[in-house]
Design a protein around this motif. Structure first.
Motif, PDB file in Angstrom:
ATOM      1  N   ARG A 123       2.206 -60.782  -1.343  1.00  0.00           N
ATOM      2  CA  ARG A 123       3.325 -59.846  -1.369  1.00  0.00           C
ATOM      3  C   ARG A 123       3.023 -58.546  -2.108  1.00  0.00           C
ATOM      4  NH1 ARG A 123       4.676 -64.277  -3.587  1.00  0.00           N
ATOM      5  NH2 ARG A 123       6.415 -64.704  -2.192  1.00  0.00           N
ATOM      6  N   VAL A 124       2.033 -58.541  -3.022  1.00  0.00           N
ATOM      7  CA  VAL A 124       1.715 -57.315  -3.765  1.00  0.00           C
ATOM      8  C   VAL A 124       0.752 -56.481  -2.934  1.00  0.00           C
ATOM      9  CG1 VAL A 124       0.696 -56.352  -5.849  1.00  0.00           C
ATOM     10  CG2 VAL A 124       2.061 -58.434  -5.985  1.00  0.00           C
ATOM     11  N   GLN A 125       1.238 -55.375  -2.436  1.00  0.00           N
ATOM     12  CA  GLN A 125       0.436 -54.493  -1.600  1.00  0.00           C
ATOM     13  C   GLN A 125       0.295 -53.135  -2.280  1.00  0.00           C
ATOM     14  OE1 GLN A 125      -0.920 -55.415   1.413  1.00  0.00           O
ATOM     15  NE2 GLN A 125      -0.096 -57.470   1.114  1.00  0.00           N
ATOM     16  N   THR A 126      -0.944 -52.643  -2.325  1.00  0.00           N
ATOM     17  CA  THR A 126      -1.199 -51.305  -2.849  1.00  0.00           C
ATOM     18  C   THR A 126      -1.905 -50.500  -1.767  1.00  0.00           C
ATOM     19  OG1 THR A 126      -3.395 -51.781  -3.744  1.00  0.00           O
ATOM     20  CG2 THR A 126      -1.499 -52.278  -5.159  1.00  0.00           C
ATOM     21  N   LYS A 161       1.020 -45.704 -11.077  1.00  0.00           N
ATOM     22  CA  LYS A 161       0.058 -45.359 -10.021  1.00  0.00           C
ATOM     23  C   LYS A 161       0.463 -45.984  -8.686  1.00  0.00           C
ATOM     24  CE  LYS A 161      -4.877 -46.033  -8.907  1.00  0.00           C
ATOM     25  NZ  LYS A 161      -4.770 -47.026  -7.832  1.00  0.00           N
ATOM     26  N   HIS A 162       0.836 -47.260  -8.705  1.00  0.00           N
ATOM     27  CA  HIS A 162       1.218 -47.941  -7.465  1.00  0.00           C
ATOM     28  C   HIS A 162       2.494 -47.351  -6.871  1.00  0.00           C
ATOM     29  CE1 HIS A 162      -1.098 -51.741  -8.950  1.00  0.00           C
ATOM     30  NE2 HIS A 162      -1.903 -50.810  -8.487  1.00  0.00           N
ATOM     31  N   ALA A 163       3.454 -47.014  -7.731  1.00  0.00           N
ATOM     32  CA  ALA A 163       4.700 -46.421  -7.244  1.00  0.00           C
ATOM     33  C   ALA A 163       4.420 -45.079  -6.567  1.00  0.00           C
ATOM     34  CB  ALA A 163       5.675 -46.244  -8.407  1.00  0.00           C
ATOM     35  N   ARG A 164       3.532 -44.307  -7.163  1.00  0.00           N
ATOM     36  CA  ARG A 164       3.186 -42.997  -6.585  1.00  0.00           C
ATOM     37  C   ARG A 164       2.483 -43.171  -5.237  1.00  0.00           C
ATOM     38  NH1 ARG A 164       0.314 -41.430 -10.405  1.00  0.00           N
ATOM     39  NH2 ARG A 164      -1.742 -41.886  -9.534  1.00  0.00           N
ATOM     40  N   GLU A 165       1.543 -44.104  -5.170  1.00  0.00           N
ATOM     41  CA  GLU A 165       0.809 -44.335  -3.922  1.00  0.00           C
ATOM     42  C   GLU A 165       1.734 -44.860  -2.822  1.00  0.00           C
ATOM     43  OE1 GLU A 165      -3.597 -45.483  -5.787  1.00  0.00           O
ATOM     44  OE2 GLU A 165      -2.224 -47.048  -5.075  1.00  0.00           O
ATOM     45  N   ASN A 166       2.629 -45.764  -3.182  1.00  0.00           N
ATOM     46  CA  ASN A 166       3.553 -46.301  -2.180  1.00  0.00           C
ATOM     47  C   ASN A 166       4.514 -45.236  -1.678  1.00  0.00           C
ATOM     48  OD1 ASN A 166       2.512 -48.919  -2.247  1.00  0.00           O
ATOM     49  ND2 ASN A 166       3.763 -49.473  -4.021  1.00  0.00           N
ATOM     50  N   ALA A 167       4.940 -44.328  -2.567  1.00  0.00           N
ATOM     51  CA  ALA A 167       5.817 -43.230  -2.166  1.00  0.00           C
ATOM     52  C   ALA A 167       5.083 -42.285  -1.210  1.00  0.00           C
ATOM     53  CB  ALA A 167       6.291 -42.475  -3.395  1.00  0.00           C
ATOM     54  N   GLU A 168       3.794 -42.047  -1.484  1.00  0.00           N
ATOM     55  CA  GLU A 168       3.002 -41.203  -0.618  1.00  0.00           C
ATOM     56  C   GLU A 168       2.841 -41.825   0.756  1.00  0.00           C
ATOM     57  OE1 GLU A 168      -0.618 -40.736  -2.767  1.00  0.00           O
ATOM     58  OE2 GLU A 168       0.177 -39.238  -4.167  1.00  0.00           O
ATOM     59  N   ASP A 169       2.645 -43.148   0.799  1.00  0.00           N
ATOM     60  CA  ASP A 169       2.529 -43.850   2.073  1.00  0.00           C
ATOM     61  C   ASP A 169       3.827 -43.765   2.876  1.00  0.00           C
ATOM     62  OD1 ASP A 169      -0.045 -44.494   1.585  1.00  0.00           O
ATOM     63  OD2 ASP A 169       0.274 -46.638   1.232  1.00  0.00           O
ATOM     64  N   ASP A 170       4.956 -43.923   2.180  1.00  0.00           N
ATOM     65  CA  ASP A 170       6.260 -43.840   2.865  1.00  0.00           C
ATOM     66  C   ASP A 170       6.461 -42.449   3.451  1.00  0.00           C
ATOM     67  OD1 ASP A 170       6.773 -46.449   2.220  1.00  0.00           O
ATOM     68  OD2 ASP A 170       7.979 -45.974   0.439  1.00  0.00           O
ATOM     69  N   MET A 215       6.693 -53.100   2.965  1.00  0.00           N
ATOM     70  CA  MET A 215       6.106 -53.761   1.811  1.00  0.00           C
ATOM     71  C   MET A 215       7.030 -54.863   1.329  1.00  0.00           C
ATOM     72  SD  MET A 215       4.606 -51.892  -1.506  1.00  0.00           S
ATOM     73  CE  MET A 215       5.644 -52.240  -2.887  1.00  0.00           C
ATOM     74  N   ASP A 216       6.439 -56.035   0.994  1.00  0.00           N
ATOM     75  CA  ASP A 216       7.255 -57.190   0.649  1.00  0.00           C
ATOM     76  C   ASP A 216       7.756 -57.164  -0.774  1.00  0.00           C
ATOM     77  OD1 ASP A 216       4.906 -58.787   2.599  1.00  0.00           O
ATOM     78  OD2 ASP A 216       7.010 -58.623   3.145  1.00  0.00           O
ATOM     79  N   GLN A 217       6.984 -56.543  -1.671  1.00  0.00           N
ATOM     80  CA  GLN A 217       7.375 -56.569  -3.075  1.00  0.00           C
ATOM     81  C   GLN A 217       7.130 -55.209  -3.692  1.00  0.00           C
ATOM     82  OE1 GLN A 217       5.348 -59.434  -5.412  1.00  0.00           O
ATOM     83  NE2 GLN A 217       6.027 -58.596  -7.338  1.00  0.00           N
ATOM     84  N   LYS A 218       8.149 -54.624  -4.268  1.00  0.00           N
ATOM     85  CA  LYS A 218       7.984 -53.359  -4.952  1.00  0.00           C
ATOM     86  C   LYS A 218       7.335 -53.602  -6.301  1.00  0.00           C
ATOM     87  CE  LYS A 218       9.857 -50.622  -1.906  1.00  0.00           C
ATOM     88  NZ  LYS A 218       9.073 -49.612  -1.208  1.00  0.00           N
ATOM     89  N   ILE A 219       6.366 -52.764  -6.625  1.00  0.00           N
ATOM     90  CA  ILE A 219       5.649 -52.932  -7.869  1.00  0.00           C
ATOM     91  C   ILE A 219       6.426 -52.366  -9.038  1.00  0.00           C
ATOM     92  CG2 ILE A 219       3.463 -52.453  -9.050  1.00  0.00           C
ATOM     93  CD1 ILE A 219       3.219 -54.209  -6.592  1.00  0.00           C
ATOM     94  N   SER A 220       7.229 -51.356  -8.794  1.00  0.00           N
ATOM     95  CA  SER A 220       7.943 -50.728  -9.900  1.00  0.00           C
ATOM     96  C   SER A 220       9.194 -50.065  -9.380  1.00  0.00           C
ATOM     97  CB  SER A 220       7.042 -49.685 -10.577  1.00  0.00           C
ATOM     98  OG  SER A 220       6.724 -48.657  -9.666  1.00  0.00           O
ATOM     99  N   ASN A 221      10.063 -49.650 -10.306  1.00  0.00           N
ATOM    100  CA  ASN A 221      11.240 -48.898  -9.910  1.00  0.00           C
ATOM    101  C   ASN A 221      10.922 -47.421  -9.915  1.00  0.00           C
ATOM    102  OD1 ASN A 221      11.244 -48.131 -12.607  1.00  0.00           O
ATOM    103  ND2 ASN A 221      12.885 -49.561 -13.178  1.00  0.00           N
ATOM    104  N   SER A 222      11.901 -46.594  -9.693  1.00  0.00           N
ATOM    105  CA  SER A 222      11.669 -45.163  -9.557  1.00  0.00           C
ATOM    106  C   SER A 222      11.129 -44.541 -10.821  1.00  0.00           C
ATOM    107  CB  SER A 222      12.979 -44.459  -9.138  1.00  0.00           C
ATOM    108  OG  SER A 222      13.994 -44.733 -10.097  1.00  0.00           O
ATOM    109  N   GLU A 223      11.387 -45.142 -11.971  1.00  0.00           N
ATOM    110  CA  GLU A 223      10.850 -44.598 -13.216  1.00  0.00           C
ATOM    111  C   GLU A 223       9.478 -45.166 -13.535  1.00  0.00           C
ATOM    112  OE1 GLU A 223      14.061 -45.780 -13.035  1.00  0.00           O
ATOM    113  OE2 GLU A 223      14.846 -43.751 -12.836  1.00  0.00           O
TER     114      GLU A 223
END
Length: 471
Positions: free
Chosen positions: A222-225, A459-468, A1-9
């Motif tokens: 760059r924003v991927q969900t 929501k995006h951070a959770r989905e991206n973590a699930e994808d990883d 992913m090119d751009q992280k939508i959020s940090n861990s929090e």
């Protein structure tokens, strides 16, 4: 992913959501190219048809009306295609590569005058105008649909849209300001020369293709969900519109606002040619669109201070004041009042046009926040549909009013015909701006934006973590 939508929090990381300046400028060139070509069509095609190609105003109005039926389906179809497009170039960006040349070709054909019978001319006009209309959606809808994918930072979206609007307005001011001069230059001194129109349209089309190549090369999605990385079924995509009242309000405003803008722009030459007896002055007045760049530059600051809704509302009010002053100038045939009125009106529209795309990007977020579906293509495709529908009805209204009041091409006009021109130039646009301002009273996204974006970041951070984890 090119751009992280959020940090861990789950808190937005604004510095990572900024777009480089070279990309900002390249993105803005997309609207510059669109306005070079389609503003030429929108502003001059009616008078080209009536005074050069020899089609009656009523027939032109009917053509614009019929073309709207194609717009009823082509905009959403392009949006659905974008939602189903997945290439190494992204979802929206490839459309500039694929369709810029076909669009440019039709921009030339629409200003071409083959030696045909009246029926043949009408058939040619229908094919070429509908063709340029449909292909315009193919290159224009991606300009709006790509915005949510360029950045998730709401203020950066305003900046991007402002720069885009700045260049788009510059393109519109340039093309409307110099077109009659260039047509006369290539047409042996005549602004009704068929040869002049063709050569100038060809030059503009070549420039447009080159610019779209630059836009394609230098932009990046760059924003991927999770949802944006897969095709969205049509039935699912439509859910993004359910109870999406910000989207409904902006789509209505886009329709009625562009209806008013179209009636004014396409009758400007008529007004100065027949009412003011000074055709050359129309080019100067149209070039005053450069004044709106002042408002465009101030839009990010104003939107940050008083909100996007209030900024756009202020623009609508200024536009209404400008139209009222135009009526005073027309009544007294006062060039100075007309110029002042035009400047005030363009300042108002400068605040409006750039924010429409931003508010549609907000509607993409709202659709995901409200319904769990992120469908950039179908949500933003209705922007092109509603704008072209408004412009089409503006063409219908103009053509039918001119015909009903007795307009005769290239002749001195009756008092009734002059009144019909004035009705198109002043009062129809005033109604469109006033109704747009009224609709804004019901737009309240600014008040919930912080909560909406915070929830989506989590929501995006959770989905991206699930994808990883799946990888």
């Amino acid at each position: 992913m090119d751009q992280k939508i959020s940090n861990s929090e789950g808190a937005p990381q604004k510095p990572k959501n900024m777009v480089p300046w070279n990309e900002r400028f390249s993105y803005s060139l997309s609207d510059f190219a669109c306005n070079l070509s389609f503003q030429m069509v929108g502003t001059y095609l009616m008078i080209f048809y009536t005074d050069t190609f020899g089609i009656s105003a009523a027939a032109v109005g009917t053509l614009f009306f019929v073309a709207r039926f194609f717009d009823a389906v082509d905009g959403p179809i392009w949006g659905i295609l974008i939602d189903h497009t997945h290439t190494r170039f992204g979802k929206s960006r490839p459309y500039w590569l694929w369709f810029s040349i076909p669009f440019a070709v039709f921009c030339v054909l629409v200003f071409t005058t083959p030696n045909l019978s009246l029926t043949g001319k009408l058939i040619w006009a229908y094919i070429t105008y509908i063709g340029v209309d449909v292909l315009y959606s193919a290159v224009n809808i991606p300009i709006t649909s790509i915005l949510p994918s360029l950045t998730s930072n709401p203020q950066e979206r305003v900046v991007l849209s402002t720069i885009r609007q700045f260049m788009g307005t510059a393109g519109a001011a340039i093309i409307t300001g110099i077109t009659l001069t260039m047509v006369a230059k290539f047409g042996g001194g005549s602004t009704t020369s068929a040869r002049g129109w063709f050569i100038w349209a060809l030059i503009v089309a070549i420039i447009v293709v080159i610019i779209f190549g630059i836009v394609f090369k230098n932009t990046k999605e760059r924003v991927q969900t999770k949802s944006s990385r897969k095709s969205i079924p049509i039935k699912t995509a439509v859910k993004a519109l359910r109870s999406n009242w910000p989207w409904a309000i902006i789509i209505f405003i886009n329709f009625i606002y562009w209806l008013g803008m179209q009636t004014r722009s396409q009758v400007t030459v008529y007004f100065f040619k027949y009412n003011m007896h000074n055709t050359a002055l129309s080019s100067f007045v149209l070039s005053l669109q450069f004044v709106s760049l002042i408002a465009v530059v101030l839009t990010p600051w104003t939107a940050k201070m008083i909100g996007k809704r209030n900024t756009m509302l202020g623009g609508m009010i200024l536009a209404c004041i400008g139209q009222l002053l135009l009526s005073l100038g027309a009544a007294h045939l006062s060039v100075s009042i007309i110029i002042v009125a035009t400047i005030i009106g363009y300042l108002g529209t400068g605040y409006v046009s750039g924010l429409i795309a931003v508010m549609l990007a907000d509607a993409v977020d709202y659709g995901e926040w409200k319904n769990g579906v992120r469908a950039e293509g179908i949500v933003t495709s209705f922007s092109s549909f509603s704008a072209k529908l408004g412009m089409g009805f503006g063409g219908v209204i103009t053509g039918w009013i001119l015909s009903a009041t007795g307009y005769v091409a290239n002749h001195a006009q009756s008092a009734t015909a002059l009144h019909g021109i004035e009705l198109n130039y002043i009062w129809v646009p005033l109604l469109g701006f006033a109704l747009s301002g009224l609709a804004l009273a019901f737009y309240k996204v600014d008040g919930i934006e912080k909560q909406m974006l915070g929830d989506l970041a989590v929501k995006h951070a959770r989905e991206n973590a699930e994808d990883d984890d799946e990888k």
